[in-house]
Design an enzyme around this catalytic site. Structure first.
Site: not given
Length: 403
Positions: A223, A246
């Site tokens: 993430d 991310h």
């Protein structure tokens, strides 16, 4: 951004660390082995660790909590203060801490917590292994808005003047580190590691803080490498190598009522490799209240095969369907993207998708050079898309400015 203030704090705390290292006996050295801990990788050591903390917290002057080399199985623990007579609390983790994998043994969403303590130093080169692989299949948060939050590896809550140096966080069940309600938090030389497909394993999530500095660290997760939530001010991120993951994100914002503003952020001298996003600001539509994102600077960022290198997304929706009946009420202004270069896996290398209700103000693009290398048929050069914003451009611009 009060850089002089942050630097002065860092040097002050570094001085404290040096003084403490040379004079640990003033308050005492508290070794977990002396309180019954077993470094055999099998014995559950929560009681021994908490007994060691209690003794250290009751000391006077400088206290040093030591976890020697070895492997320690550890359930959820809360190292909390106030430690009223301790001027500096140094936690030296040299060993490998392994989290219990039984989710029923966690009364909250935290494995190791440090809270309500001042002048905390966490160092030693040790590793916090969340053993998250067995828990990831039970994480429903990527699909459900209301879901059970799995434990964070290390959480800092209501601390003042904290230094974290040379620590590794491995395979957290959810977030690796969370910094909440803290003032003057300094982290450097961190290694944060999880597979690219591990859900919600944000490297460092910060929320409701003032004066946060994260530098010289390598973060690769499933993430955001760093996620900056609501109500943060004076945040400095530098020399971070991010990937997989991310990217570095402000947000998501605007999901809850009465969220605080995000002000004075600097992200500089960072490299992102193979991430889904580069530098990103994201907010939900249909925000229940107004908040502000003000004075954001992204400077000298290298993108290596990043999917979405520069992105403002004010229609953020990670689920199949979200409420889009009203635009985002998060107001974004004074944002600068400078000297951002490298390669994009998406033909749209720059996406500025601002709120139709409160368009972005004073967005500047200076010396941006992002080449498209994704190989999509019929597309050879990168492009930019802009909605509800009129950016100002200077220097080199690849892709060309929005028309």
């Amino acid at each position: 951004m009060e850089m002089k203030k942050l630097l002065s704090i860092f040097f002050l705390l570094s001085t404290i660390l040096c003084l403490f290292t040379g004079n640990a006996s003033a308050g005492g050295v508290f070794n977990v082995l002396s309180y019954g801990a077993k470094a055999d990788g099998k014995t559950e050591n929560s009681k021994a660790f908490l007994d060691t903390w209690k003794a250290a917290c009751n000391a006077t002057g400088y206290a040093k909590f030591v976890v020697p080399g070895g492997t320690y199985l550890l359930g959820p623990v809360r190292f909390t203060g106030p430690c009223r007579n301790v001027r500096t609390m140094a936690v030296q983790v040299q060993g490998l801490l392994k989290a219990t994998t039984n989710l029923k043994s966690y009364p909250s969403d935290t494995w190791v917590l440090f809270g309500w303590v001042d002048n905390l130093i966490l160092t030693g080169g040790g590793t916090f292994d969340g053993q998250g692989a067995l828990a990831w299949p039970f994480n429903e948060c990527p699909k459900k808005k209301h879901c059970k939050i799995l434990p964070t590896n290390i959480k800092f809550v209501n601390t003042n003047n904290t230094v974290v140096n040379g620590i590794t966080s491995l395979n957290s069940k959810m977030f690796h580190m969370a910094v909440l309600h803290c003032n003057n938090f300094q982290a450097r030389n961190l290694k944060i590691i999880a597979p690219a497909n591990s859900p919600n394993t944000d490297g460092i999530h910060i929320e409701r803080n003032s004066g946060v500095s994260i530098t010289q660290s390598h973060i690769g997760t499933g993430d955001d490498c760093v996620s900056i939530g609501q109500s943060n001010s004076d945040v400095f991120l530098a020399n971070i190598k991010c990937g997989p993951g991310h990217g570095i994100s402000i947000g998501s914002l605007g999901r809850y009522k009465n969220e605080g503003d995000v002000r004075n952020l600097v992200v500089k001298d960072c490299t992102l490799t193979g991430t889904d996003n580069g530098v990103r600001i994201k907010s939900w539509e249909n925000s229940p209240s107004v908040s502000n994102v003000v004075n954001m600077t992204f400077d000298n960022i290298i993108m290596n095969r990043v999917e979405n290198p520069i992105i403002i997304d004010q229609t953020y929706c990670p689920y199949h369907k979200c409420d889009t009946s009203a635009p985002s009420r998060v107001r974004i202004r004074d944002v600068s993207f400078k000297n951002i270069r490298g390669t994009s896996m998406s033909p749209v290398a720059v996406l500025l998708d601002c709120s139709r209700g409160v368009p972005c103000q004073n967005v500047k693009m200076q010396d941006v050079n992002l080449r498209y290398v994704g190989g999509q048929a019929g597309v050879q050069v990168s492009s930019a898309t802009c909605n509800n914003v009129k950016a100002a451009y200077s220097g080199k611009q690849v892709p060309p400015p929005c028309q």
